[in-house]
Structure formats: structure tokens, C-alpha cells
Scaffold this active site. Sequence first.
Site, PDB file in Angstrom:
ATOM      1  N   SER A  12       0.819  -1.205   0.000  1.00 51.82           N
ATOM      2  CA  SER A  12       0.000   0.000   0.000  1.00 51.82           C
ATOM      3  C   SER A  12       0.856   1.260   0.000  1.00 51.82           C
ATOM      4  O   SER A  12       1.706   1.454  -0.880  1.00 51.82           O
ATOM      5  CB  SER A  12      -0.957  -0.046   1.194  1.00 51.82           C
ATOM      6  OG  SER A  12      -1.945   0.946   1.109  1.00 51.82           O
ATOM      7  N   ASP A 267      -8.671  -2.452  -6.499  1.00 53.07           N
ATOM      8  CA  ASP A 267      -8.596  -3.557  -5.540  1.00 53.07           C
ATOM      9  C   ASP A 267      -9.488  -3.325  -4.321  1.00 53.07           C
ATOM     10  O   ASP A 267      -9.294  -3.944  -3.283  1.00 53.07           O
ATOM     11  CB  ASP A 267      -7.148  -3.792  -5.108  1.00 53.07           C
ATOM     12  CG  ASP A 267      -6.550  -2.656  -4.282  1.00 53.07           C
ATOM     13  OD1 ASP A 267      -7.257  -1.655  -4.024  1.00 53.07           O
ATOM     14  OD2 ASP A 267      -5.377  -2.760  -3.887  1.00 53.07           O
ATOM     15  N   HIS A 320      -7.343  -5.284  -1.570  1.00 49.45           N
ATOM     16  CA  HIS A 320      -6.209  -4.522  -1.078  1.00 49.45           C
ATOM     17  C   HIS A 320      -5.509  -5.172   0.118  1.00 49.45           C
ATOM     18  O   HIS A 320      -4.274  -5.150   0.203  1.00 49.45           O
ATOM     19  CB  HIS A 320      -6.675  -3.113  -0.694  1.00 49.45           C
ATOM     20  CG  HIS A 320      -5.553  -2.175  -0.407  1.00 49.45           C
ATOM     21  ND1 HIS A 320      -4.641  -1.781  -1.369  1.00 49.45           N
ATOM     22  CD2 HIS A 320      -5.173  -1.547   0.747  1.00 49.45           C
ATOM     23  CE1 HIS A 320      -3.757  -0.953  -0.829  1.00 49.45           C
ATOM     24  NE2 HIS A 320      -4.056  -0.791   0.447  1.00 49.45           N
TER      25      HIS A 320
END
Length: 362
Positions: A12, A267, A320
Site C-alpha cells: 500500500s 482492488d 487490497h
Amino acid sequence: RTGAKTVLVTHSMGSQVVQYFMKWVESPRGGRGGPQWVDTHIEAVINLAGSPLGVPKTLASLLSGEQRETVQPLASYLLDHFMNRKELARIFRSWTGLAALLPKGGSAVWGDLSGAPDDPVSNHTDVSSQTADSNVHSDVSFGGQIRFDSDGLGNQTMDGALQLLFDALDADEQRLMHRDYSFGVFRTQSEMDAHKDDHRVWTNPLQHQLPNAPNMSIYCLYGHGAATERAYYYTFDNSSDAPSLKIDRTPRPLRNVDIGIVNGEGDGTVPLLSLGYMCADAWRKPLYNPHGMRVVTREFVHNPLAVFKDIRGGADAADHINILGNHDVTADVLRVVAGHGQDVNDQFTSNIREYAARINIP
């Protein structure tokens, strides 16, 4: 102690942290490691669900203290009773590092009022002046990052939306954002040279170059196929205890709009443009990768199991968070770490290359 190089694995926002680090460690204004430090010490960087170009939900969080999770009916009811939007916005704005996740590239990447590179296939026309009633059962363009049905401000591109945010910040918040971040695009080598030691651009991959590390590789591994916040409908909020703008939850008969949120590909957290554009396109161009670093893109379709079978989605989940448990992703990471990165090559399963071709950046 063995002299072996390091493989850095990020997730991320970590993709931006490591970009900042690689610029900082070489800079005479930072770590003073010199132009060969990265090539000498780092074998590869693996970005898992990286967000190099930021995420629109950060814009909404800072602007009005909202995102998809907070405007759902139950969450909204609970928050209204325990913490209002003004308090949430104040908390988000106090996290000064959060601004690193604001979208980068402005209209060049995220589109304008005539359309966006990642617009739904059925929608390639100018919808900037259309209302919900005239778009029954159609998709709405992502180019209007913030849309107003009737409040007089007019629809805003990403550049306009960032200006709305800046205008909503207090003087200290504005100062800190200007001091630490930049959100534009450099298109020439002279611009890159002039700002190479400017820390504000080190979290924006469109405003700095990859390091002089031709022996290093970058891998972008990410999922797609989950509805992801891409743009918003807003309206004015005249109550005194809240930010002056709020997400407009008015029902709209638009296929890609839900409770005021325009959903796109991604995502579930990071849009496809941010996940993939740099690795699939920009980092393969001399301006952004002047030393020819190897860049690999690996895409994975989000294919979760039913919740009652596996609450995290199982071995093929690629949203994610749960991509961290995806078996194929784990295998790729292990190959790179074990020294077999040459066996990990491009795998495209989305339309990212088509979208990238519509972005007018050299």
C-alpha cells in the site's frame, strides 16, 4: 554480513515510503549515500497493492471526513451519534503523512470534464453537464472527480478538487501540505534536474526519476476486480458543526454510483490507474526510468470465496488487504527473495495498458 543485496517488500502506502527513501538516501540533503547507494544495496523492490499515484478516498477523507465505509447507512448512523464528520475530518487532517496519499498527476492522469482514461467502455462522451435524470441506467465519467447536481460550484476535475480541499484547510494545514508534498507532473529532464533534491516530489513518481540502479528490479503485484472509490457527488452542508461540503447520498439510477460514490476498477481501495500506471507504462519510459531499471507488472483477478467459507476470501482473494494471503502472490515474492526474479515476468489481466495509452504523458 554476507554482502548480499536486500529485497524490500512494501504494501500500500509503503510503495511511496520506499520511493521517498531511495531519493533521500542518495541525496546530499538526506542520507548522503551517493548516486550508487541503491544499486549497491538493493536487489529489488516488490510493491504489493502499491498506491504510487495516491487514492481518491484520501481526498474525500480530508475534505469532508468521509469515505465509503462512513457513508454506509449503519456506519453513518453510529458515527452521527458518537463522532461527527467535523471531528473525523480534524483527525484525518492531523495525520500529516496522509496527504502523501492524495492523488498525483491531476487531470493528465485522472481525466477532465470530457472524460477519463479509465472511463467505462460505454461512456466516452462529455457528461459534465448531464444530470442523473438524463443518465438513467448509464455510467458516469470519472473525469468529474467531484460532481455537484445543483449547488452552483460546477463539476471539478482532480485539479479543481484538490483546490477545494486546500481552500477548506486552515492556515497551518495549508502550510504543511505545501511544505511537504507536490501533486503535479514533470514532462522534461530540465524539470527533473531542477527538483532532484526537493523532498516534496519524492513521494510523487511523476516528479522524480528512479535511481541510478540498472541492476535493480521493481515488481508491482496487485489485484483488481473489486469496486473501488474513484469519484464523488457532493453537496453543501450548512450545519455549523460540520465541514461545509459532504457526500451527496441522493439515490441515482447510475450503474457505477452508490450513495454518492462513483465506483471504478481497482482492488477495493486503490484505483487501477494508481495501482498499475507507473509499472505498466511510465516507469518504462526514459524520462522516469533513465537508467533502464527492470520493471515487472503482475496483475491478479480478485476471486474470493464466499464469506462463510473463508472470511478473508481464500487463496485467490486479491483485494487490497487480502492479497497478502494470495498464494500466487506469495509464490512470486518467494521467487524474487530466493534469487529467481528473472522467472517473474509481466502478467496483465486488466485493461491498464489501454488506459495508460490514453494518458498524455511523455
